[in-house]
Design a protein around this motif. Structure first.
Motif, short mmCIF file in Angstrom:
data_model
loop_
_atom_site.label_atom_id
_atom_site.label_comp_id
_atom_site.label_asym_id
_atom_site.label_seq_id
_atom_site.Cartn_x
_atom_site.Cartn_y
_atom_site.Cartn_z
N ARG A 30 0.83 -1.20 0.00
CA ARG A 30 0.00 0.00 0.00
C ARG A 30 0.87 1.26 0.00
NH1 ARG A 30 -2.86 1.76 4.87
NH2 ARG A 30 -2.61 -0.42 5.49
N HIS A 31 2.03 1.15 0.65
CA HIS A 31 2.96 2.29 0.74
C HIS A 31 4.29 1.95 0.05
CE1 HIS A 31 0.26 4.50 3.34
NE2 HIS A 31 0.09 3.40 4.04
N ILE A 32 4.18 1.30 -1.10
CA ILE A 32 5.38 0.86 -1.83
C ILE A 32 6.30 2.03 -2.18
CG2 ILE A 32 4.29 0.88 -4.12
CD1 ILE A 32 6.73 -1.81 -2.89
N ALA A 33 5.75 3.18 -2.49
CA ALA A 33 6.59 4.34 -2.84
C ALA A 33 7.44 4.77 -1.65
CB ALA A 33 5.73 5.49 -3.34
N LEU A 34 6.88 4.73 -0.45
CA LEU A 34 7.64 5.09 0.74
C LEU A 34 8.73 4.06 1.04
CD1 LEU A 34 4.74 6.31 3.07
CD2 LEU A 34 6.36 7.72 1.75
N LEU A 35 8.40 2.80 0.82
CA LEU A 35 9.40 1.74 1.02
C LEU A 35 10.53 1.89 0.01
CD1 LEU A 35 10.26 -0.80 2.55
CD2 LEU A 35 8.89 -2.13 0.92
N ARG A 36 10.20 2.17 -1.23
CA ARG A 36 11.23 2.38 -2.25
C ARG A 36 12.09 3.60 -1.91
NH1 ARG A 36 7.20 0.94 -7.23
NH2 ARG A 36 7.74 -1.27 -7.35
N ARG A 37 11.46 4.67 -1.44
CA ARG A 37 12.21 5.87 -1.06
C ARG A 37 13.18 5.57 0.10
NH1 ARG A 37 8.15 9.81 0.15
NH2 ARG A 37 7.70 9.62 -2.08
N ALA A 38 12.70 4.86 1.10
CA ALA A 38 13.56 4.50 2.23
C ALA A 38 14.72 3.62 1.77
CB ALA A 38 12.74 3.78 3.31
N THR A 39 14.45 2.67 0.90
CA THR A 39 15.49 1.80 0.37
C THR A 39 16.53 2.60 -0.40
OG1 THR A 39 13.94 -0.05 0.24
CG2 THR A 39 15.95 -0.23 -1.07
N SER A 40 16.08 3.50 -1.27
CA SER A 40 17.00 4.33 -2.05
C SER A 40 17.87 5.20 -1.17
CB SER A 40 16.23 5.21 -3.04
OG SER A 40 15.61 4.42 -4.01
N PHE A 41 17.26 5.77 -0.13
CA PHE A 41 18.01 6.63 0.79
C PHE A 41 19.11 5.83 1.48
CE2 PHE A 41 18.84 8.50 4.92
CZ PHE A 41 19.04 9.84 4.60
N VAL A 42 18.75 4.69 2.04
CA VAL A 42 19.73 3.87 2.74
C VAL A 42 20.81 3.39 1.78
CG1 VAL A 42 20.08 1.70 4.01
CG2 VAL A 42 18.14 3.19 4.57
N LYS A 43 20.39 2.96 0.60
CA LYS A 43 21.34 2.46 -0.41
C LYS A 43 22.32 3.55 -0.84
CE LYS A 43 21.13 -0.49 -4.48
NZ LYS A 43 21.41 0.13 -5.74
#
Length: 165
Positions: A30-43
């Motif tokens: 449901r919040h895939i965009a937020l999960l992708r954003r968090a992943t990109s930030f950490v990466k």
């Protein structure tokens, strides 16, 4: 309480399973965009290579390979989980910890990548691997690692795990 030890190898590859506390939730997709954003930030701040990843509504599986002189996958998961949780203005959404398996060789890597890709079918979300949008399977098809029809179509899902209706 058990004395759990993680296996840290600089430059290693690991298979991970990370679960939400509420196993009936759909927060991750449901919040895939937020999960992708968090992943990109950490990466971006703590680099790692995503070898495979599938995101289901309440849990995810992935394979990461870390840089040659780095073994801190725990810090990356801590940061990713924290950033995603804060972006939801929520708290206490994750199961404590996560499960990891150090990949030993190419065969172990291949078996775990296959497991990741088949997981949406196994859980009854789709009949074909290619129908699940939240997976690196599509990237692997573009890269020639898998054919689009890999694993075929599962017409009868009654033998596998099914999602709750």
């Amino acid at each position: 309480m058990s004395n759990y030890r993680r296996h840290y190898i600089p430059g290693g590859s690991w298979f991970f399973t990370v679960n939400l506390k509420n196993r009936q939730s759909d927060l991750l997709i449901r919040h895939i965009a937020l999960l992708r954003r968090a992943t990109s930030f950490v990466k971006h701040h703590k680099p790692f290579h995503i070898d495979a990843w599938v995101i289901l509504p309440e849990h995810m599986h992935c394979i990461w390979t870390l840089p040659e002189n780095d073994s801190d996958f725990s810090g990356r998961w801590r940061d990713l989980k924290k950033m995603f949780t804060r972006s939801l203005n929520s708290r206490d959404i994750w199961q404590p910890r996560f499960w990891e398996h150090t990949l030993r060789d190419e065969e172990d890597f291949r078996r775990h990548r296959d497991y990741i890709n088949i997981n949406p079918v196994k859980h009854g979300w789709v009949a074909r691997v290619s129908d699940w949008p939240y997976s690196t399977f599509h990237r692997d098809v573009r890269d020639g690692i898998y054919p689009l029809d890999w694993a075929g179509e599962v017409a009868d899902l009654s033998a596998g795990e099914r999602r709750e209706e």
